[in-house]
Design a protein around this motif. Structure first.
Motif, PDB file in Angstrom:
ATOM      1  N   SER B 360      25.565  39.054  66.793  1.00 15.06           N
ATOM      2  CA  SER B 360      24.891  37.752  66.817  1.00 15.06           C
ATOM      3  C   SER B 360      23.686  37.712  67.743  1.00 15.06           C
ATOM      4  N   PHE B 361      23.415  38.827  68.423  1.00 15.73           N
ATOM      5  CA  PHE B 361      22.408  38.773  69.480  1.00 15.73           C
ATOM      6  C   PHE B 361      21.035  38.327  68.979  1.00 15.73           C
ATOM      7  N   GLU B 362      20.576  38.910  67.880  1.00 15.31           N
ATOM      8  CA  GLU B 362      19.209  38.627  67.419  1.00 15.31           C
ATOM      9  C   GLU B 362      19.019  37.143  67.105  1.00 15.31           C
ATOM     10  N   GLN B 363      19.974  36.595  66.363  1.00 11.02           N
ATOM     11  CA  GLN B 363      19.858  35.182  66.006  1.00 11.02           C
ATOM     12  C   GLN B 363      19.924  34.300  67.252  1.00 11.02           C
ATOM     13  N   PHE B 364      20.821  34.641  68.158  1.00  5.09           N
ATOM     14  CA  PHE B 364      20.950  33.890  69.394  1.00  5.09           C
ATOM     15  C   PHE B 364      19.642  33.910  70.180  1.00  5.09           C
ATOM     16  N   ARG B 365      19.075  35.105  70.323  1.00  4.35           N
ATOM     17  CA  ARG B 365      17.828  35.260  71.076  1.00  4.35           C
ATOM     18  C   ARG B 365      16.717  34.425  70.442  1.00  4.35           C
ATOM     19  N   ARG B 366      16.645  34.504  69.118  1.00  4.07           N
ATOM     20  CA  ARG B 366      15.610  33.765  68.384  1.00  4.07           C
ATOM     21  C   ARG B 366      15.768  32.263  68.627  1.00  4.07           C
TER      22      ARG B 366
END
Lengths: 485, 485
Positions: B360-366
């Motif tokens: 989930s990191f990418e979506q969270f970061r975005r």
């Protein structure tokens, strides 16, 4: 870990108010016990039990009760609205969730609500009360959503308490009582005025005793508030309609503000007992009463058949509250912004459950009846088993979720307790814990008549487990009597 | 309805503390306005606006900000654990949910937690603080989970306040301040000791001003507590490391207990500004300070990039708290049983978000960067636009989520306000609301130097909407100046 976790609730509240009476606060016992268990595990020290049974706190789900499926479905839909498109959730749950979300800022549980609570949830609460009370109307403007019932009770007490010296506010509370009351009264520097429930008469409230308490209190304070817990905690009595009428008449005579703690309104087991709300009886007594007696009553998501303690949901309904006091109440509430919106949503589902004809109704009915049916069975089982033990006497558990048996302790046990600078029932509960792993709360934490001893035990463990627990208490008690005979 | 709903939060807190200053509490304005809107709709009365814009309260999701997906996924899984089998939820969210549930009684959010909060969540908070502060260790035993930051702040103040007469506790608060402080101080009958932030110097905290405030306070009370809000609310300044050092040194000299309200720690926008926690600076100043200065710092789920106000999640970390005071704290907390467990779970996700390598990191970061990037853009836009308006001066919005511009009101406007028995900035905000539908809070609700006027406006509306709002305020202001010239 589990022991410490589960002990955070009610029983530390006991610790909070009874330090003077309990030289070793019960919280410390748990910490010690946890250490013992951990040490026992890691160092191979043997305890005479394999499991700690936390019968000290009214925390149903911690004892294995499963959440009501419908309630959690609606909550999940509100939490993550993407699920509204999922075919795995029933339509009636989705309907509830949409209705709640539409009433939230930005359609989200993540927004603040009004300090008094989400409008449509207050409307649902009012509709629930009206249904419950056979048509006696409730006004959403009189409903305040709260952070559990404790928050409502302490907020309203904060507003009602005033004055110093002889004009200090006296607050009447039952003895035994749920220790939130004594703690808040002491926090507010008000005067705790005890009225004793009649143990010989199934813990009934006797108005003559109220009269005595008020008369004596008037010599040193200004008695203004009368707290009632019905069904009773820790005492489990369910008040008769006649008794409630008498109490209301007394409050009217003495101009007392009534606080009716009715969080166990769904927990009534004894045949012949029924829950009567103070609001309904007040209304039925006619306009002289219903337009004059001030009343606040409290409910919660934590008890009943749902046992959703962790969400901290609750409401209070106020009747005949002076507009100025109402203004103060809103101000006070607004300082803390709003009650948790997830708790408000949980409260909504409690007051607006599935109805016949809706998809989820059958499962809901089954789950609810299973919990309440088991509780009724356990209430009877507990009463019966305790009354078989020599030196124990237990009133019928008409309602709520606790037994509060009287224990007759031999003089030598009392002396032994004194030698340990402990209250005798504390000493007893401590020994019970050490020898059986069963954790109950001494009566001195709730208040009791001088020279009598009790403990409070929940009836929340599953039926078969509860039977074992009761058997163990019985064996312990008999051994205890032998030891200190 | 929406207007009343959204107005329950911060701005009624303003009403609560400033009634003496605000003859017409701002809450009443909203009620009137709602009536106007409803009447306008049903009776065809035309208002000069079509929509009420609630720029009065720091309620991001109510203004359309979307929840962080990961946070809500974990919350949904915790709420309805059947979803743990669903392929629509990512593994890292399931892992978090399982961890939280395993630490809950009966593996359920519906159980009470320990009064101090769920153990593993306190551990996660401690790990977060340690990471945030570059390795300065945090101890889970010093972490207390709370019902939002407000609850933590009022609880700790309750414990620190004591005495009567000349020994009444003095509590230093910044002016302008977030009105929770003045409300709680007044509730506790403590003495509010004002220190003024330096408007000419970007609302910086000047230690000489602290010194003046303490010196004068000592004549009539016992100054014991120093409250800091960093980043500032309503003033938006971010304190420099040097300033924090000076404040800590001063607290050490004067033996003041430091309360650091750091709920906007993720909301820092100005280039060159950085958030420094009091805890970290305290530690880095060496043992003479770090072993002696008492500190409580606060964080919350409500602000930052997540804006989860409704869950009422928060924590406080206490440093050098005397064991006896700690005991009192636990007792006080235990009376209310526990903070909402759903809010605790939300706090856990804030301090334990997805990390690089997790699904989930990418979506969270975005999502996080999008919210914070927009806020930075809006902070600059607001400062620039306000400073183009004649008679308005706005300091840079270095952090938090509010503008607090100074407005220079003509003498005739001040007279007109007095004729309406209103504070001049209240009169201004009232007119702004009536003519544009834009709802902001007058500076008098936060405190300001005598003879100066301000208002607080959130920067939470979406960028383009905020641009329109600012344009409308500008036009209103110019017309207002013309009218009262």
């Amino acid at each position: 870990m589990g022991v410490l976790e589960g002990c955070g609730g009610k029983e530390t509240a006991v610790g909070a108010v009874s330090c003077s009476k309990l030289p070793v606060p019960i919280r410390i016992i748990h910490h010690l016990l946890t250490l013992m268990v951990i040490l026992g595990k890691t160092m191979g020290i043997k305890k005479p039990f394999t499991e700690v049974i936390r019968a000290n706190i009214g925390d149903a789900q911690a004892m294995g009760q499963q959440p009501i499926t419908f309630l959690r479905q609606v909550m999940a839909l509100c939490t993550y609205p993407n699920l509204l498109d999922s075919p795995s959730f029933p339509e009636d749950a989705k309907k509830r969730a949409r209705r709640i979300l539409q009433a939230c800022g930005g359609n989200s549980l993540g927004s603040y609500s009004a300090s008094q609570g989400v409008n449509c949830i207050r409307e649902d609460v009012a509709a629930y009360i009206t249904r419950r009370d056979g048509g006696v109307p409730a006004d959403p403007d009189n409903i305040y959503l709260t952070t559990g019932a404790s928050d409502g009770i302490s907020t309203i007490l904060k507003i009602l308490v005033s004055g110093g010296g002889k004009s200090r506010t006296g607050v009447l509370i039952p003895i035994p009582q749920y220790p939130l009351y004594s703690a808040v009264i002491s926090e507010l520097d008000a005067v705790q005025v005890n009225y004793y429930l009649d143990e010989e008469n199934c813990w009934a409230l006797n108005v003559n005793e109220l009269r005595r308490a008020v008369r004596e209190a008037k010599e040193h304070c200004d008695p203004k508030v009368l707290c009632i817990i019905n069904p009773g905690n820790p005492t489990g009595q369910v008040q008769s309609r006649k008794c409630i009428e008498d109490v209301i008449h007394f409050a009217w005579e003495e101009k007392l503000f009534l606080l009716a703690d009715e969080v166990y309104q769904d927990n009534v087991y004894s045949p012949g007992c029924r829950f009567h709300s103070f609001k309904k009886v007040l209304h039925e007594m006619g306009p002289e009463y219903s337009s004059n007696v001030e009343l606040a009553s409290f409910h919660s998501t934590s008890k009943g058949y749902m046992g959703e303690c962790g969400y901290r949901g609750g409401y209070m309904e106020v009747i005949n509250l002076h507009p100025e006091i109402k203004g103060q109440l809103v101000k006070l509430l607004s300082v803390r912004l709003c009650p948790p919106v997830s708790g408000q949503a949980a409260m909504d589902i409690v007051v607006n459950p599935p109805v016949p004809g809706e998809e989820s109704f059958e499962q809901f009915r089954r789950e609810k009846e299973s919990v309440l049916g088991d509780l009724a069975k356990k209430a009877k089982l507990t009463e019966d088993l305790f009354n078989q033990v020599p030196g124990v006497r237990c009133n019928p558990l008409q309602g709520a979720m606790y037994a509060f048996p009287r224990i007759f302790l031999p003089a030598r046990a009392v002396e032994a307790a004194q030698a340990h600078t402990m209250a005798p029932d504390m000493f007893y509960c401590m020994k019970l814990l050490e020898e059986t792993g069963i954790c109950v709360v001494p009566g001195s934490g709730f208040g009791q008549r001088e020279g009598t001893y009790h403990f409070r035990m929940t009836i929340l463990p599953p039926v078969e487990k509860l039977r074992t627990v009761l058997q163990k208490v019985k064996e312990f008690h008999i051994k205890f009597l032998e030891k200190y005979a």
